[in-house]
Design an enzyme around this catalytic site. Structure first.
Site, PDB file in Angstrom:
ATOM      1  CG  ASP A   1     -14.782   1.562   5.738  1.00  0.00           C
ATOM      2  OD1 ASP A   1     -14.512   2.516   4.985  1.00  0.00           O
ATOM      3  OD2 ASP A   1     -15.705   1.586   6.578  1.00  0.00           O
ATOM      4  CG  HIS A   2      -9.699   3.587   0.745  1.00  0.00           C
ATOM      5  ND1 HIS A   2      -8.598   3.820   1.554  1.00  0.00           N
ATOM      6  CD2 HIS A   2      -9.259   3.782  -0.528  1.00  0.00           C
ATOM      7  CE1 HIS A   2      -7.560   4.163   0.814  1.00  0.00           C
ATOM      8  NE2 HIS A   2      -7.926   4.142  -0.460  1.00  0.00           N
TER       9      HIS A   2
END
Ligand code: CAO
Length: 573
Positions: A545-546
Site C-alpha cells: 500500500d503506497h
C-alpha cells in the site's frame, strides 16, 4: 372538522385496466397532499396516484394486482380540510400540473400490434406524426404528442443526436414529471436532421422535438400512425458522454438508461436486464439522492425498485469507505461495465456464485479500489534451502513445503521493517503498529479463495509452521475454517509455487498493507563473478500500500527477504 372523502383514479388518458403494482400506504397512515398513494404500471407508462389533499388513510379499496381505470376507488381519506366534503377524484397535481397519465403512445405501446391499434383508434393518442405518409426523403416535424393535461414536463433524456438513423418507434426523448414517465418515439424510420430540444427543457403538447428525414422504406410502408406494423422495440443507443463505447468484441451497445415507460416486456426482452424498473416517485427520489437506479436490484415483485432498495443502496454506499480516509472518494464515478447479452454470440449458462467467492470478490475489489498498489519483484536463490528442506522433510515426519520457510523469512523481514505489519487508521490520520506477528496465507479451495492466519509466526519453528499451515490448508479445502481462523493477520502470503507461473501481482489484503506473492522456483544460470552457476531461484512479488509504504522501504524489505531465503543461517538466527 374531520370529513371523509373517497379518492379515485384520476384521468389517466387512454389507459384502461392498468394494473396496480404498488400500494404505498396502509390504513392509519397520515399522508401529505401530493404524496403517492398507489403506483399503476402498464407496459406503456408508469404513474403514481397522489393524495389530493393531506389526511389519514381510513380504508383502502384496492390491492396490488387489481386493474383500474379512471374513477376506480383507491381509498378513503379522512381530512380536516373544508373542501373535502364532496368526493372527488384525485387530481394528479395542483391545477398547474394536472392529469396523471400521458396519453401518448410510448415506444413499448407502439411496438405491440394490438396496442398500436388500440391507441391508433383514438385520435388523442398521437405519436407526433402527421396523418399522411411522408415521401421518402421528406422532412417531417416531430412534436411532443398529446400528453393529456401535462404542461411544462421536463426533458430528462435526449437519446439521439443529429445525423442518427432511427427506426420507427425508437425513443427520441424521455419526459418525466414527478408523477409519470414517458417516451416520445420516432413516428417513422429516418434520419434525425435537426434537434429542437435538450435535457432540462420543459415541454408541452406540440413542442418541437426534431425534424426527421423519412427513410424510403418507411415512407412506402407507413402511412398514418395507425397503419404501421410494430417494429420490435430496440433501445436506442444513448449518445451522451455517460455512454461508454462498446468494448472491443462486444457488439452490443452499452445499455440504455432507464425511462420508466421502457419497462421489461416481451417486446424489449433484450434490453430488460439493463432497465431499472421503478415508479416515477422512486425515480425522482433516486435522482434527488444522486442514485443511479441501474446499480440497484429491485426487491419488489418483478424486480421493481422500491423506496427501501434506494435507501439500502445509499446506506451501503455511505458505509463502504471510511469517511475522511484517503480512500473515502474511491469508487465514485467508476464507469460501469456494459451489460452484454452473451447469448447473442452463442450458448451460455448462468450459475450462482459460491458464497466464499462472492465474499472474496467483494473483498479484493474493495482492496483494489482503495489501495494504491505497487508491486516490487525479485528472485531469491533457494538452492541451499531446498537441499535442506528435502533432507529435513524425511527426518521430521512432516511434509515441509517452501511455504513455512517463506513465512518465517517474512516474519524476520517484518521485524526489521515493522511498517509492513501496520494498518492505516480508518480516518487515514494515523498508522496502527501491531506488536504481534500473525501471518495469513491464501489457500485455494473448490469454493474460492480463503486466507487462514497463523498466529505468532515469530515464536514458532519451521516444523510447527509446516504442521499448522498444512492443517489450516486442509480445513480450508474441507470448508471447515472458522471465522477466527481467518482473522487478525498482519501480512499475507500468496503462494502459487505449487502450480506454476512466474511473477504475478497479488492484491493487498486490506486493511493489511503488504502481501508477498510466491511463484514457482526454477533453475537459472546465475553469474557468480567467474561463471554461470545453476541455481534454484524463486520469484517473489511484493505488493504494498503506497499510502503507507515508500518504494525504498519496500525495496529494502524484499532485498532482506531474498537474503534470508538465500542464506539459511540468517533465517535461523
Ligand atoms: N516452487 C516450486 N515448487 C513449489 C513451490 C515453489 N515456489 N511451492 C510449493 N512447491 C511444491 C511443493 O514443494 C510441493 O511439491 P512436492 O509435492 O513435490 O513436494 C507442491 O509444490 C505442492 O505444494 P502445495 O502448494 O500443496 O503446498 P504449499 O505449502 O506450497 O502451499 C497452499 C499450500 C495452501 C498455499 C497451496 O496449496 C495453495 O492453496 N496455493 C494457492 C494459493 C492461491 O490461490 N493464491 C492466489 C491468491 S490470489 O488469487
Amino acid at each position: 372538522m374531520a370529513k371523509e372523502m373517497e379518492v379515485s383514479v384520476p384521468d389517466i388518458g387512454d389507459y384502461e385496466s392498468v394494473p396496480v403494482i404498488d400500494v404505498l400506504v396502509k390504513v392509519g397512515d397520515q399522508v401529505e397532499k401530493e404524496a403517492p398513494l398507489v403506483t399503476l404500471e402498464s407496459d406503456k407508462a408508469t404513474m403514481d396516484v397522489p393524495a389530493p389533499m393531506a389526511g389519514t388513510v381510513k380504508s383502502i379499496r384496492l390491492k396490488v394486482g387489481d386493474k383500474v381505470k379512471q374513477g376506480s376507488a383507491v381509498l378513503v381519506l379522512e381530512t380536516s380540510e373544508g373542501d373535502a366534503a364532496k368526493p372527488q377524484p384525485a387530481e394528479p397535481a395542483a391545477k398547474a400540473q394536472p392529469a396523471e397519465a400521458p396519453k401518448a403512445a410510448s415506444k413499448a405501446e407502439a411496438s405491440k400490434p394490438d396496442a398500436t391499434k388500440a391507441v391508433a383508434d383514438k385520435p388523442a393518442a398521437a405519436t407526433g406524426t402527421k396523418k399522411s405518409a411522408p415521401a421518402a426523403g421528406a422532412k417531417q416535424d416531430v412534436t411532443v404528442p398529446d400528453i393529456g393535461d401535462y404542461h411544462d414536463v421536463p426533458v430528462i433524456d435526449v437519446l439521439v443526436k443529429e445525423g442518427d438513423v432511427v427506426a420507427k418507434d425508437d425513443t427520441l426523448v424521455t419526459l418525466e414529471s414527478d408523477k409519470a414517465t414517458l417516451d416520445v418515439p420516432a413516428p417513422a424510420a429516418g434520419t434525425v436532421r435537426s434537434l429542437k430540444l435538450k435535457v432540462g427543457d420543459k415541454v408541452s403538447k406540440g413542442a418541437a422535438v426534431c425534424t426527421l428525414e423519412v427513410a424510403a422504406a418507411d415512407a412506402a410502408g407507413s402511412g398514418t400512425e395507425s397503419a404501421a406494423p410494430a417494429t420490435p422495440a430496440k433501445p436506442a443507443e444513448k449518445q451522451d458522454a455517460e455512454n461508454l463505447p462498446a468494448a472491443p468484441g462486444n457488439l452490443g451497445a452499452a445499455p440504455l438508461p432507464p425511462p420508466a415507460s421502457r419497462l421489461p416486456s416481451a417486446d424489449v426482452a433484450d434490453a430488460s436486464a439493463a432497465i431499472p424498473h421503478a415508479s416515477p416517485s422512486i425515480r425522482k427520489f433516486a435522482r434527488e439522492l444522486g442514485v443511479d437506479l441501474s446499480q440497484i436490484k429491485g426487491s419488489a415483485p418483478n424486480g421493481r425498485i422500491a423506496r427501501e432498495d434506494v435507501q439500502d443502496y445509499v446506506k451501503k454506499s455511505l458505509a463502504s469507505p471510511p469517511a475522511g480516509s484517503a480512500a473515502s472518494s474511491a469508487g465514485a464515478g467508476i464507469p460501469k461495465i456494459p451489460t452484454i447479452d452473451f447469448a447473442q454470440f452463442g450458448s451460455v449458462e448462468t450459475k450462482p456464485l459460491a458464497r466464499i467467492r462472492k465474499l472474496s470478490a467483494a473483498h479484493v475489489h474493495r482492496s483494489w479500489l482503495n489501495i494504491p498498489h505497487v508491486t516490487q519483484n525479485d528472485e531469491a536463490d533457494i538452492t541451499e534451502l531446498e537441499a535442506f528442506r528435502k533432507s529435513q522433510s524425511e527426518d521430521s515426519g512432516v511434509k515441509l513445503t517452501l511455504l513455512p520457510f517463506i513465512m518465517k523469512a517474512v516474519a524476520k523481514a517484518i521485524e526489521a521493517y515493522p511498517e509492513f505489519s501496520s494498518s492505516l487508521s480508518p480516518d487515514g490520520e494515523s498508522l496502527i503498529q501491531k506488536h504481534y506477528m500473525h501471518i495469513g496465507f491464501a489457500a485455494d479451495t473448490p469454493n474460492g479463495l480463503v486466507v487462514p492466519v497463523v498466529r505468532d509466526v515469530d515464536k514458532k519453528g519451521i516444523v510447527a509452521l509446516a504442521q499448522e499451515t498444512s492443517e489450516l490448508a486442509k480445513k480450508a479445502r474441507d470448508g471447515k475454517l472458522k471465522g477466527d481462523d481467518m482473522k487478525g493477520g498482519c501480512f499475507s502470503i500468496s503462494s502459487l509455487g505449487g502450480i506454476g507461473g512466474s511473477h504475478f501481482t497479488p492484491i493487498v489484503n486490506a486493511p493489511e498493507v503488504g502481501i508477498l506473492g510466491v511463484s514457482r522456483s526454477t533453475i537459472k544460470p546465475v553469474w557468480d563473478g567467474h561463471a554461470f552457476q545453476p541455481r534454484l531461484m524463486v520469484p517473489l512479488s511484493l505488493s504494498y500500500d503506497h499510502r503507507v509504504i515508500d518504494g525504498a522501504y519496500a525495496a529494502r524489505f524484499i532485498v532482506l527477504l531474498v537474503k534470508l531465503l538465500s542464506d539459511l543461517r540468517k533465517l535461523s538466527l
